[in-house]
Write a protein that holds these residues in place. Structure first.
Motif: not given
Length: 415
Positions: A36-60
């Motif tokens: 599950s954490i591996r799947r979550g890391v994949m989501q973080v990577i995808e969000d950063i790639k697609c410039k969806r990663f926010p400018n705050d930790f909360k909600g990311s």
């Protein structure tokens, strides 16, 4: 040192309330966390790639990953703190600095895909050379869940335990110090692998116990009164945590029993998680209530292992078609259950299955909050939740009047 360490390891393993016995071995939640954490890391990577990663930790999506890690408790308590956005200090600088954000995303992707130790060490050195403010070896707690035999987790308690055991003075926030610590730890673990494990969580747990003074080396004669009182409080707290965990485990088993009973009454083939089949509840063995073996499924071994750890699955009679999947969450685990159901949906979804979280009543507000997150909603995975009290209260009625799995929607809630 080797004989001395062997004696310490035995002391660690013989303590029934140590991290080794309450977290490292015979722990279904720990096993589930890796995928599950591996799947979550994949989501973080995808969000950063697609410039969806926010400018705050909360909600990311990163917050979701770290929350799943801290749900492991004990060794990973406080793992999220270094990633909190501290605006006055502008750290860690992966929220406002786009180049650093992209570098962090690439680091995670390269580590995720790495096959060898050398690749991971190379990525760590490269990340360190960029000098991203506030982004130090706390990242190792994420990497551990990607490569548990290569990267040991890292926090204040672990480094304190390391320094005490090996008479060293390693510092907390330095990657170079972490890599030196890792070399010593890998060497010690390799010499005592038969007593510990190839999974570095076992030796990290040992250091954690020493660092929090829950494991005293030798006698406690060298402790002054204040230190002895502090130790006694720590041991009392750990005892309360272990007792609470036992109570939660009993509730967890009870919820699984209700789900197996209802599934049978509705005419489905049912099965609990692979390492729960020897359990029993109310005088009934799970093995007598469920399939004798898991249905054959056409997926890779890692995916199959993950599916087999879902708390309860209902299959269309005589088939391998999942019609309902249930993850029973304890009061301490919500994030990882959502990640697992999301992962399951991506893996086996064919449109007719329903995914449920079974949650303690006291966590309803938190569940609603987490299922409402944009990072979860954008996946379009329909996850409903059922409260413990509703499942217990309506179990007999569902068995008596239900004619299909859709009857569960009568007590389920959607966000």
């Amino acid at each position: 040192m080797s004989e001395h360490l062997s004696a310490i390891i035995q002391q660690y393993k013989q303590d029934k309330e140590s991290v080794y016995n309450t977290w490292f071995i015979n722990n279904e939640e720990r096993l589930k966390a890796f995928r599950s954490i591996r799947r979550g890391v994949m989501q973080v990577i995808e969000d950063i790639k697609c410039k969806r990663f926010p400018n705050d930790f909360k909600g990311s999506s990163l917050e979701f990953v770290l929350a799943s890690i801290t749900e492991q408790k004990q060794v990973f308590e406080g793992a999220a703190h270094p990633f909190y956005w501290k605006p006055k200090l502008r750290i860690p600088d992966i929220y406002e600095h786009e180049a650093n954000k992209q570098a962090f995303g690439q680091f995670l992707e390269n580590c995720l895909n790495a096959k060898a130790e050398e690749q991971i060490i190379k990525e760590i050195i490269r990340l360190d050379s960029i000098k991203i403010k506030g982004l130090g070896p706390a990242v190792a707690s994420i990497l551990y869940f990607l490569h548990p035999t290569i990267v040991p987790p890292f926090n204040t308690a672990i480094i304190n335990g390391f320094n005490f055991l090996f008479k060293d003075k390693k510092k907390l926030g330095s990657w170079s110090e972490y890599l030196k610590l890792r070399e010593v730890l890998i060497d010690a673990n390799s010499r005592h692998r038969a007593e510990l494990s190839t999974d570095l969580g076992a030796v990290a747990g040992l250091l954690f116990e020493i660092g929090t003074q829950k494991l005293i080396l030798g006698t406690d004669e060298y402790l002054n009164d204040d230190e002895r009182k502090k130790l006694e409080k720590a041991i009392e707290r750990r005892h309360r945590e272990v007792q609470d965990e036992k109570e939660q485990e009993s509730l967890h088993t009870n919820m699984q029993y209700h789900l197996l009973k209802i599934g049978n009454a509705l005419g489905y083939d049912v099965i609990p998680a692979a390492n729960d089949r020897s359990k029993s509840c109310h005088g009934q063995s799970f093995s007598f209530m469920s399939l004798s073996s898991f249905p054959t499924m056409s997926c890779d071994r890692e995916t199959l292992n993950t599916i087999q750890l879902i708390d309860v699955l209902w299959f269309q009679k005589g088939t391998n078609n999942v019609v309902a999947a249930f993850e029973v969450e304890k009061s301490t685990s919500i994030y990882s259950g959502i990640l697992r159901l999301t992962d399951l949906s991506f893996t086996i979804a064919d449109g007719d299955e329903v995914l449920y979280l079974i949650v303690p009543d006291a966590r309803e507000r938190d569940v609603v909050l987490q299922l409402s997150r944009p990072a979860i909603r954008k996946n379009n995975v329909p996850i409903r939740y059922i409260l413990f009290s509703d499942l217990q209260q309506h179990c007999e009625s569902l068995c008596k009047f239900g004619d299909s799995h859709h009857i569960m929607q009568k007590i389920a809630k959607a966000v």
